[in-house]
Each structure stands twice: as structure tokens, then as C-alpha cells.
Design an enzyme around this catalytic site. Structure first.
Site, PDB file in Angstrom:
ATOM      1  N   GLN A 281     -10.200  -3.890  -3.442  1.00  0.00           N
ATOM      2  CA  GLN A 281     -11.476  -3.368  -2.951  1.00  0.00           C
ATOM      3  C   GLN A 281     -12.597  -3.689  -3.940  1.00  0.00           C
ATOM      4  OE1 GLN A 281     -12.146  -1.392  -0.013  1.00  0.00           O
ATOM      5  NE2 GLN A 281     -14.203  -1.967  -0.658  1.00  0.00           N
TER       6      GLN A 281
ATOM      7  N   CYS B 162     -16.378   1.955   0.690  1.00  0.00           N
ATOM      8  CA  CYS B 162     -15.212   1.097   0.968  1.00  0.00           C
ATOM      9  C   CYS B 162     -14.770   1.196   2.420  1.00  0.00           C
ATOM     10  CB  CYS B 162     -14.070   1.457   0.028  1.00  0.00           C
ATOM     11  SG  CYS B 162     -13.610   3.197   0.099  1.00  0.00           S
TER      12      CYS B 162
ATOM     13  N   ARG C 185       0.887  -1.182   0.000  1.00  0.00           N
ATOM     14  CA  ARG C 185       0.000   0.000   0.000  1.00  0.00           C
ATOM     15  C   ARG C 185       0.915   1.219   0.000  1.00  0.00           C
ATOM     16  NH1 ARG C 185      -5.279   1.513   3.567  1.00  0.00           N
ATOM     17  NH2 ARG C 185      -6.138   0.172   1.956  1.00  0.00           N
TER      18      ARG C 185
ATOM     19  N   ASP D 174     -17.146   7.370  -1.134  1.00  0.00           N
ATOM     20  CA  ASP D 174     -15.881   7.205  -0.422  1.00  0.00           C
ATOM     21  C   ASP D 174     -15.584   8.546   0.249  1.00  0.00           C
ATOM     22  OD1 ASP D 174     -13.361   6.422   0.423  1.00  0.00           O
ATOM     23  OD2 ASP D 174     -12.446   6.420  -1.570  1.00  0.00           O
TER      24      ASP D 174
ATOM     25  N   ARG E  60     -13.770  -8.278   1.904  1.00  0.00           N
ATOM     26  CA  ARG E  60     -12.349  -8.054   1.616  1.00  0.00           C
ATOM     27  C   ARG E  60     -11.574  -9.338   1.932  1.00  0.00           C
ATOM     28  NH1 ARG E  60     -10.211  -3.009   1.556  1.00  0.00           N
ATOM     29  NH2 ARG E  60      -8.410  -4.141   0.721  1.00  0.00           N
TER      30      ARG E  60
ATOM     31  N   HIS F 196      -7.313   0.817  -6.430  1.00  0.00           N
ATOM     32  CA  HIS F 196      -7.577  -0.022  -5.244  1.00  0.00           C
ATOM     33  C   HIS F 196      -8.286  -1.297  -5.740  1.00  0.00           C
ATOM     34  CE1 HIS F 196      -7.840  -1.137  -1.197  1.00  0.00           C
ATOM     35  NE2 HIS F 196      -8.707  -0.277  -0.719  1.00  0.00           N
TER      36      HIS F 196
END
Ligand code: CP
Ligand code: NVA
Length: 314
Positions: A134, A266, A104, A226, A294, A131
Site C-alpha cells: 500500500q 487506502c 494477506r 484509514d 496499487r 501493509h
């Protein structure tokens, strides 16, 4: 699947996406029955975080453990990377000891560089531009709730950010219409948008960019948002909070969506900013199913990449 890395959704074909979703559902069903599935016994996964995380860290750590493998959390602050060791040397060193690396980080070019030097699979746990893990969890969640993906309309309301970029690459591939309602000046990355628009044209799906949230959510099956201020954007916070004022998903806005719309995020969420408490904590919200997935989606991704080229029986 024969791919080494998963850096962005566009790395996958439609077949790859469907295979990951199918494997994720089967691994999840087995997990729920309490029947262990441990094809990664003896394998190791390094997790490098240059940004904070709750879901990504825990789902990768727990997922790797449940698959029989061993996860190592590698805080960027403690790695020699922080003191100037190159990404290339880090990648080559870690490839001699680990079976896969999750990263990340900020610039997407950093994970591309890591993947170029690494001989083991590299998985993107979020960059400034993408991402992808996700979105695999999101698709699994929508599929579970709506029993299909093709023909659905997903509306994104908010910032043209990394999560939206990954949705742009995914939606047309699976026959999903994607509407994006973003304030002026916050459209997603031009090249990614062009990629999505071209793919949508080829696949015969809708891809709409608007500055009007009401137009965006009309007859929508899924409303997604988000945070307005992503990690690394704290300096822009005041301006963004002003610019996004009219883009909150609240009880008034969702009246324009289908009655059985699903609300997705998310996470982490900021109640009172991008979403009202009434919507995120209301009956149409599936954000915690999404968060749980996830774990299941990433277990499938790990199995696919670490055992690439091998037959997988679940
Ligand atoms: N959605 C997500 O990636 O959450 P974390 O930042 O907590 O990992
Ligand atoms: N767009 C957000 C996603 C967090 C999971 C960020 O980059 O901070």
C-alpha cells in the site's frame, strides 16, 4: 535488488524504494501507451487471502496477468492450512510449484514463518502490523501529484494501525515529515515507532505524535486516514467509534492544512466515520489514483522480486 521477500517497508533500503518507484512509473507509462511489458511470462503467483480484499486481490491478479504470468487465487477456506496443515509444509509445497507467494493474514509472525520456509519470494498483502505494498502505491501517487517526496509533510489522522506502521517505516527514508494525530490509547506499535523516530533523527525529518488533529494537519501537504475499525477488530467497534469521534477528516479540519493539500485513504472508506463525503469526494481527494497505483506499484514489486539479480529493461 537482491531481496527475496517484501514483508515490511523496513526490508527495503532507500535505493530499493527509489528503484521500485522508478520501475513502477516506467511500467505504468508503457501500460498507458498500450505497449505490453511481459517479463514474467511463464511465471506463477499464488495469492492466499485469510481476510477480505478488493484492491489487493484485483491488482495482484491483473498485474501478474499483464506481466505475462499466471495468478492463482487461493482462498484460505479451501486450503489444507484451514484444516491444520502447517505454514512450513504449505510454504515448502507451494515453493515446488509456484514462483512467488502473496499472503494477506492476521499475525505478522505468520508471514515471517511462511517466508522462512518458502524458497520463492513472499510478498505481504497486509498483516495486522504492516501493509507495505500500500505504501509503495501511496508514494508513487504522491510523487505523481507533487513531483517530489523529500520535504513534504504527511499527516495521518486516525488509528495507529498497520497502514500507519508502514508509513512510519517509509517516511523518514525518503525525507518525508510524518505527523500522526491519534486518540489517546491508539498510538502505533512502540517498537515500530522507535524505529521511525530513530530513523527520522538520522535523516533529519520530523516525526510527531499528537492527540490533536488540528495541530497535526497544520501546514500539511497530505492528509491520510484509514478505517477506524480494521479487519479482525469487529468486537471493538462500538468503543472505537466513540473514541475516534473527534478524529474525522472533514471540511472544518482541512481548513488548517495547506490549500493544495491532497487527501488520501487506502480504502475501503466509511463516509461519515473517518472522513466526510465532502472531503473524500472533493477536489483535493486522490483516492482513486491511489487505488489504481496499487496495480502499477505491485507490478514493479513483482518484477523486482521474481527477477532479482537480473537486469530489467523497460
Ligand atoms: N487498500 C487495500 O488493501 O484494499 P483491499 O482491502 O480492498 O485489498
Ligand atoms: N487498516 C485496514 C486496512 C485495510 C486495507 C485493515 O487492516 O482492515
Amino acid at each position: 535488488m537482491d531481496k527475496k521477500d517484501f514483508l515490511r517497508v523496513a526490508d527495503y533500503t532507500k535505493r530499493d524504494m527509489l528503484d521500485v518507484l522508478d520501475l513502477a512509473s516506467r511500467i505504468k507509462a508503457r501500460q498507458k501507451k498500450g505497449d505490453p511489458f511481459q517479463p514474467l511470462t511463464g511465471k506463477t503467483l499464488g495469492l492466499i487471502f485469510q481476510k477480505s480484499s478488493t484492491r489487493t486481490r484485483v491488482s495482484f491478479e491483473v498485474g501478474m496477468y499483464q506481466l505475462g504470468g499466471y495468478p492463482l487465487f487461493l482462498s484460505a477456506n479451501d486450503l489444507q492450512l484451514k484444516r491444520g496443515e502447517t505454514i512450513g509444509d504449505t510454504a515448502q509445497t507451494l515453493s515446488r510449484m509456484l514462483d512467488a507467494i502473496m499472503l494477506r493474514t492476521f499475525a505478522h509472525s505468520e508471514i515471517e514463518e511462511l517466508a522462512r520456509y518458502a524458497t520463492v519470494p513472499v510478498i505481504n498483502g497486509l498483516t495486522d502490523d504492516h501493509h507495505p505494498c500500500q505504501i509503495m502505491a501511496d508514494l508513487l501517487t504522491v510523487l505523481e501529484h507533487k513531483k517530489k517526496l523529500k520535504g513534504l509533510t504527511v499527516t495521518w489522522v486516525g488509528d495507529g494501525n498497520n497502514v500507519l506502521n508502514s508509513w512510519i517505516e517509509a517516511a523518514p527514508m525518503l525525507g518525508i515529515n510524518l505527523r500522526m494525530a491519534v486518540p489517546k490509547g491508539y498510538a502505533p506499535d512502540k517498537e515500530i515507532l522507535k524505529y521511525g523516530v530513530d530513523l527520522a533523527r538520522k535523516e533529519g525529518t520530523e516525526m510527531l505524535l499528537t492527540n490533536d488533529p488540528v495541530e497535526g494537519v497544520k501546514k500539511s501537504d497530505v492528509i491520510y486516514t484509514d478505517v477506524w475499525v480494521s479487519m479482525g477488530q469487529d468486537a471493538e467497534k462500538e468503543k472505537k467509534l466513540r473514541d475516534f469521534r473527534d478524529f474525522q477528516i472533514n471540511e472544518t479540519l482541512v481548513k488548517h492544512a495547506n490549500r493544495d493539500y491532497l487527501f488520501m485513504h487506502c480504502l475501503p472508506a466509511h463516509r461519515g466515520e473517518e472522513v466526510s463525503a465532502g472531503v473524500i469526494d472533493g477536489p483535493n481527494s486522490i483516492v482513486f489514483d491511489e487505488a489504481e497505483n496499487r496495480l502499477h506499484a505491485q507490478k514493479a514489486i513483482l518484477v523486482m522480486h521474481l527477477l532479482r539479480g537480473k537486469k530489467i529493461n523497460v
